[in-house]
Design a protein around this motif. Sequence first.
Motif, PDB file in Angstrom:
ATOM      1  N   ASP A 171       7.579  -3.313  -2.506  1.00  0.00           N
ATOM      2  CA  ASP A 171       7.566  -2.056  -3.255  1.00  0.00           C
ATOM      3  C   ASP A 171       6.703  -2.133  -4.509  1.00  0.00           C
ATOM      4  OD1 ASP A 171       9.294  -0.719  -1.517  1.00  0.00           O
ATOM      5  OD2 ASP A 171      11.027  -1.700  -2.426  1.00  0.00           O
ATOM      6  N   GLY A 172       6.063  -3.278  -4.748  1.00  0.00           N
ATOM      7  CA  GLY A 172       5.297  -3.468  -5.968  1.00  0.00           C
ATOM      8  C   GLY A 172       3.928  -2.819  -5.892  1.00  0.00           C
ATOM      9  N   PRO A 173       3.114  -2.994  -6.948  1.00  0.00           N
ATOM     10  CA  PRO A 173       1.786  -2.382  -6.984  1.00  0.00           C
ATOM     11  C   PRO A 173       0.846  -2.947  -5.931  1.00  0.00           C
ATOM     12  CG  PRO A 173       2.104  -3.890  -8.844  1.00  0.00           C
ATOM     13  CD  PRO A 173       3.435  -3.712  -8.197  1.00  0.00           C
ATOM     14  N   GLU A 174       1.203  -4.141  -5.369  1.00  0.00           N
ATOM     15  CA  GLU A 174       0.340  -4.727  -4.363  1.00  0.00           C
ATOM     16  C   GLU A 174       0.498  -4.062  -3.000  1.00  0.00           C
ATOM     17  OE1 GLU A 174       4.329  -6.430  -3.749  1.00  0.00           O
ATOM     18  OE2 GLU A 174       3.097  -6.026  -5.512  1.00  0.00           O
ATOM     19  N   ARG A 175       1.525  -3.224  -2.866  1.00  0.00           N
ATOM     20  CA  ARG A 175       1.770  -2.578  -1.586  1.00  0.00           C
ATOM     21  C   ARG A 175       0.673  -1.563  -1.291  1.00  0.00           C
ATOM     22  NH1 ARG A 175       7.230   0.730   0.192  1.00  0.00           N
ATOM     23  NH2 ARG A 175       6.499   1.393   2.225  1.00  0.00           N
ATOM     24  N   THR A 176       0.216  -1.544  -0.068  1.00  0.00           N
ATOM     25  CA  THR A 176      -0.786  -0.566   0.325  1.00  0.00           C
ATOM     26  C   THR A 176      -0.307   0.183   1.557  1.00  0.00           C
ATOM     27  OG1 THR A 176      -3.079  -0.223   1.002  1.00  0.00           O
ATOM     28  CG2 THR A 176      -2.030  -2.257   1.738  1.00  0.00           C
ATOM     29  N   GLU A 177      -0.655   1.443   1.635  1.00  0.00           N
ATOM     30  CA  GLU A 177      -0.310   2.246   2.799  1.00  0.00           C
ATOM     31  C   GLU A 177      -1.566   2.897   3.374  1.00  0.00           C
ATOM     32  OE1 GLU A 177       2.796   4.799   1.201  1.00  0.00           O
ATOM     33  OE2 GLU A 177       4.298   3.459   2.053  1.00  0.00           O
ATOM     34  N   ARG A 178      -2.690   2.227   3.163  1.00  0.00           N
ATOM     35  CA  ARG A 178      -3.964   2.756   3.651  1.00  0.00           C
ATOM     36  C   ARG A 178      -4.938   1.601   3.821  1.00  0.00           C
ATOM     37  NH1 ARG A 178      -6.493   7.984   3.147  1.00  0.00           N
ATOM     38  NH2 ARG A 178      -8.772   7.879   3.164  1.00  0.00           N
ATOM     39  N   ILE A 179      -5.691   1.634   4.906  1.00  0.00           N
ATOM     40  CA  ILE A 179      -6.731   0.640   5.166  1.00  0.00           C
ATOM     41  C   ILE A 179      -8.060   1.388   5.304  1.00  0.00           C
ATOM     42  CG2 ILE A 179      -7.581  -1.147   6.719  1.00  0.00           C
ATOM     43  CD1 ILE A 179      -4.725  -1.494   7.720  1.00  0.00           C
ATOM     44  N   GLU A 180      -9.109   0.851   4.699  1.00  0.00           N
ATOM     45  CA  GLU A 180     -10.446   1.414   4.861  1.00  0.00           C
ATOM     46  C   GLU A 180     -11.446   0.289   5.116  1.00  0.00           C
ATOM     47  OE1 GLU A 180     -11.902   4.002   1.884  1.00  0.00           O
ATOM     48  OE2 GLU A 180     -10.225   5.412   2.008  1.00  0.00           O
ATOM     49  N   VAL A 181     -12.349   0.498   6.064  1.00  0.00           N
ATOM     50  CA  VAL A 181     -13.459  -0.426   6.304  1.00  0.00           C
ATOM     51  C   VAL A 181     -14.718   0.405   6.501  1.00  0.00           C
ATOM     52  CG1 VAL A 181     -11.992  -2.205   7.334  1.00  0.00           C
ATOM     53  CG2 VAL A 181     -13.048  -0.498   8.806  1.00  0.00           C
ATOM     54  N   SER A 182     -15.876  -0.166   6.141  1.00  0.00           N
ATOM     55  CA  SER A 182     -17.132   0.584   6.206  1.00  0.00           C
ATOM     56  C   SER A 182     -18.201  -0.220   6.941  1.00  0.00           C
ATOM     57  CB  SER A 182     -17.624   0.926   4.796  1.00  0.00           C
ATOM     58  OG  SER A 182     -16.689   1.741   4.111  1.00  0.00           O
ATOM     59  N   ARG A 183     -19.178   0.511   7.487  1.00  0.00           N
ATOM     60  CA  ARG A 183     -20.301  -0.104   8.195  1.00  0.00           C
ATOM     61  C   ARG A 183     -21.493   0.846   8.136  1.00  0.00           C
ATOM     62  NH1 ARG A 183     -20.404  -3.842  12.790  1.00  0.00           N
ATOM     63  NH2 ARG A 183     -22.391  -3.662  13.914  1.00  0.00           N
ATOM     64  N   LEU A 184     -22.653   0.283   7.894  1.00  0.00           N
ATOM     65  CA  LEU A 184     -23.878   1.078   7.918  1.00  0.00           C
ATOM     66  C   LEU A 184     -24.333   1.200   9.366  1.00  0.00           C
ATOM     67  CD1 LEU A 184     -26.181   2.522   6.385  1.00  0.00           C
ATOM     68  CD2 LEU A 184     -27.401   0.314   6.405  1.00  0.00           C
ATOM     69  N   ILE A 185     -24.405   2.428   9.860  1.00  0.00           N
ATOM     70  CA  ILE A 185     -24.866   2.674  11.224  1.00  0.00           C
ATOM     71  C   ILE A 185     -26.258   3.284  11.148  1.00  0.00           C
ATOM     72  CG2 ILE A 185     -24.471   4.035  13.319  1.00  0.00           C
ATOM     73  CD1 ILE A 185     -21.500   3.671  12.916  1.00  0.00           C
ATOM     74  N   PRO A 186     -27.250   2.657  11.763  1.00  0.00           N
ATOM     75  CA  PRO A 186     -28.642   3.142  11.651  1.00  0.00           C
ATOM     76  C   PRO A 186     -28.893   4.372  12.505  1.00  0.00           C
ATOM     77  CG  PRO A 186     -28.550   1.213  13.080  1.00  0.00           C
ATOM     78  CD  PRO A 186     -27.151   1.403  12.533  1.00  0.00           C
ATOM     79  N   ALA A 187     -28.306   5.473  12.107  1.00  0.00           N
ATOM     80  CA  ALA A 187     -28.452   6.733  12.829  1.00  0.00           C
ATOM     81  C   ALA A 187     -28.094   7.861  11.874  1.00  0.00           C
ATOM     82  CB  ALA A 187     -27.539   6.763  14.053  1.00  0.00           C
ATOM     83  N   PRO A 188     -28.590   9.071  12.125  1.00  0.00           N
ATOM     84  CA  PRO A 188     -28.222  10.199  11.261  1.00  0.00           C
ATOM     85  C   PRO A 188     -26.759  10.560  11.417  1.00  0.00           C
ATOM     86  CG  PRO A 188     -29.532  10.940  13.129  1.00  0.00           C
ATOM     87  CD  PRO A 188     -29.559   9.451  13.164  1.00  0.00           C
ATOM     88  N   ALA A 189     -26.199  11.161  10.375  1.00  0.00           N
ATOM     89  CA  ALA A 189     -24.781  11.521  10.380  1.00  0.00           C
ATOM     90  C   ALA A 189     -24.445  12.437  11.545  1.00  0.00           C
ATOM     91  CB  ALA A 189     -24.403  12.180   9.053  1.00  0.00           C
ATOM     92  N   GLU A 190     -25.346  13.326  11.915  1.00  0.00           N
ATOM     93  CA  GLU A 190     -25.082  14.269  12.996  1.00  0.00           C
ATOM     94  C   GLU A 190     -24.833  13.535  14.315  1.00  0.00           C
ATOM     95  OE1 GLU A 190     -27.528  14.431  10.871  1.00  0.00           O
ATOM     96  OE2 GLU A 190     -27.015  16.213   9.694  1.00  0.00           O
ATOM     97  N   ALA A 191     -25.576  12.456  14.554  1.00  0.00           N
ATOM     98  CA  ALA A 191     -25.400  11.709  15.796  1.00  0.00           C
ATOM     99  C   ALA A 191     -24.058  10.983  15.818  1.00  0.00           C
ATOM    100  CB  ALA A 191     -26.543  10.702  15.968  1.00  0.00           C
TER     101      ALA A 191
END
Length: 330
Positions: A171-191
């Motif tokens: 229950d402390g401040p170290e608790r997280t309820e969300r995970i996020e990861v990122s990656r650069l994809i060599p393509a336009p956002a629309e694709a």
Amino acid sequence: MSANDPLARLPEAASFTVTSTTIAEGAALPLSEGKDVSPQLSWSGAPEGTKSYAVTVYDPDAPTGSGFWHWAVADIPATVTELPENAGDGTGAGLPEGAFTLPNDARVTRYLGAAPPAGHGQHRYFFVVHALDVESLGVPADATPAFLGFTISSHILGRAILTATAETPGDGPERTERIEVSRLIPAPAEAVFAVLTDPKGHVDIDASGMLLDAEGDPVRRAGDRFVVHMDREALGDRPLGKYDVEVVITEFAPGKEIAWTVESATRTPVRHIYGYRLEPADGGTLVTSYYDWSEISPEWKGRLVFPVVPESALKSTLGILERTVRRRAA
């Protein structure tokens, strides 16, 4: 979680099989939250000469120095090969004639559900059926489970073991309820967005192996829905088989963000959220995959160990997403 093996120094015994319709080997137990319901257990293949059984449930990872006994049942007749769900309710009504429950480490004569201390990490729960060479162990009804275990050791013929887990988030401040990861994809956002809005695109980028197929039109706004055909057996953790879920879009910003939750016709929605954010970047699109379980109900917090999708799965899906975008462009 400790790596200690609570069975390592016990007398050797033949192995046989125990299964359950309510829990699975290696899977997470529901946290008790006052609902102390023992799982259904069935066993088969006990050694010849078995004259009775005992059933114990033990957590070796409890911070006590001696673990914690959750349930202990003695003198189950050799003709019995199953205990129904909630046989450990304390009344004895679910136990066969002659069998009885000993007080557990909380000194209550019933099954006590999983409730590891918050933030202590994952605990293991050993559900063990002991095949014995006597019809009765002769232990007193108020004996401790440890004394029962000591007595069992001189009469053991075989053991059937099912191991499950449970963890209470801190229950402390170290608790997280969300995970996020990122990656650069060599393509336009629309694709990239075209894959994420296509129901079959979700199947294409699945890293779990559970998604078999999808039906529905490409989504265009929040509130849109489509059906996904699932196969939980791909994970081997819960005996749910094949079933359908409905994906419900909760956020929709063309080329920028899409998020959804999952609903099933057979159970109350969990309401955890999966999503992707897209941002223009040098060389393509920075795609962030996220999984958020901060808004789930207390009911589900007590039944599942979160996150049900690990960070590694999000990373894998982003890699598959890049490959899928490349293939579709080709």
